[in-house]
Scaffold this motif. Structure first.
Motif, mmCIF file in Angstrom:
data_model
loop_
_atom_site.group_PDB
_atom_site.id
_atom_site.type_symbol
_atom_site.label_atom_id
_atom_site.label_comp_id
_atom_site.label_asym_id
_atom_site.label_seq_id
_atom_site.Cartn_x
_atom_site.Cartn_y
_atom_site.Cartn_z
ATOM 1 N N ARG A 231 -0.316 -3.487 -4.548
ATOM 2 C CA ARG A 231 -0.325 -2.697 -3.316
ATOM 3 C C ARG A 231 -1.433 -1.669 -3.442
ATOM 4 O O ARG A 231 -1.529 -0.962 -4.436
ATOM 5 C CB ARG A 231 1.016 -2.004 -3.118
ATOM 6 N N HIS B 20 11.213 6.898 -3.975
ATOM 7 C CA HIS B 20 11.742 5.550 -4.240
ATOM 8 C C HIS B 20 11.591 5.240 -5.716
ATOM 9 O O HIS B 20 10.873 5.922 -6.440
ATOM 10 C CB HIS B 20 10.965 4.504 -3.420
ATOM 11 N N ASP C 171 10.488 1.736 -7.957
ATOM 12 C CA ASP C 171 9.857 0.454 -7.644
ATOM 13 C C ASP C 171 10.821 -0.703 -7.891
ATOM 14 O O ASP C 171 11.674 -0.647 -8.777
ATOM 15 C CB ASP C 171 8.587 0.281 -8.479
ATOM 16 N N HIS D 147 9.982 8.322 -7.705
ATOM 17 C CA HIS D 147 8.693 8.971 -7.475
ATOM 18 C C HIS D 147 8.335 8.954 -5.991
ATOM 19 O O HIS D 147 8.968 8.249 -5.207
ATOM 20 C CB HIS D 147 7.589 8.309 -8.318
HETATM 21 FE FE LIG Z 1 6.188 3.249 -6.228
#
Ligand SMILES: [Fe+2]
Ligand SMILES: O=C(O)CCC(=O)C(=O)O
Length: 181
Positions: free
Chosen positions: A30, A49, A51, A106
């Motif tokens: 991303r 969030h 990951d 994070h």
């Molecule tokens: Fe992230």
């Protein structure tokens, strides 16, 4: 994969556990572009969030601060170091290690004057496997904290939710099994 094999070793897991789970593995990338924002205190670059993959390798491309991790309930800035990668633990490692390696919450803030760029690569298991705490880490003192589900269902659930802290992991916890309904 090398990083994860070392983790397996450190935890006393079967040597081939990650090899089996990951197979060829999957890597997603991303690229994040955060334009300058006139009122950064009112906006968030990317919501808090954790990951969804197992490990994230993140590069902060320009020298603009923005990434923050949550530690002891406080947001701490991770300063960009030229050429340095940041390795984040994702939900899948938290599940497989039965909570021993918790995923990191994070977020990214925005800046009023400067744009910011980052590239994240997410490393995940093959889709046709099952995901749950590694059997070698489950004992009577440390019972399974998470349900075992297929990797495909895990990602279906992950991508159908908004990024919202570590809330998806709560859904996968064993004690919540009978609560939803
Ligand atoms: Fe992230
Ligand atoms: O821009 C950043 O530093 C964080 C990006 C991020 O957390 C993500 O892409 O999952």
């Amino acid at each position: 994969m090398t990083i994860m094999n070392q983790m397996a070793k450190a935890l006393g897991m079967e040597a081939d556990y990650f090899k089996e789970l990951f197979g060829e593995g999957r890597q997603a990338i991303r690229m994040n572009y955060y334009p300058p924002c006139p009122q950064p205190e009112l906006a968030m670059g990317i919501n808090p969030h954790s990951d969804g993959g197992a490990l994230t390798i993140l590069l902060q491309l320009n020298k603009v601060e923005g990434l923050q991790i949550k530690k002891n309930g406080m947001w701490i800035s991770v300063k960009p170091l030229p050429g340095a990668f940041i390795i984040n633990i994702g939900n899948i490692l938290e599940i497989v290690t039965n909570g021993i390696y918790p995923s990191i919450e994070h977020r990214a803030t925005v800046n009023s004057m400067k744009e910011r760029l980052s590239i994240a690569t997410f490393y995940s298991p093959k889709v046709d496997g099952k995901l749950g705490p590694a059997p070698s880490l489950i004992t009577s003192e440390t019972p399974a904290l998470f349900k075992t589900i297929s990797v495909a269902d895990y990602f279906k659930g992950f991508f159908s939710r908004q990024l919202q802290g570590k809330s998806y992991l709560d859904v996968l916890k064993v004690q919540n099994e009978n609560e939803s309904g």
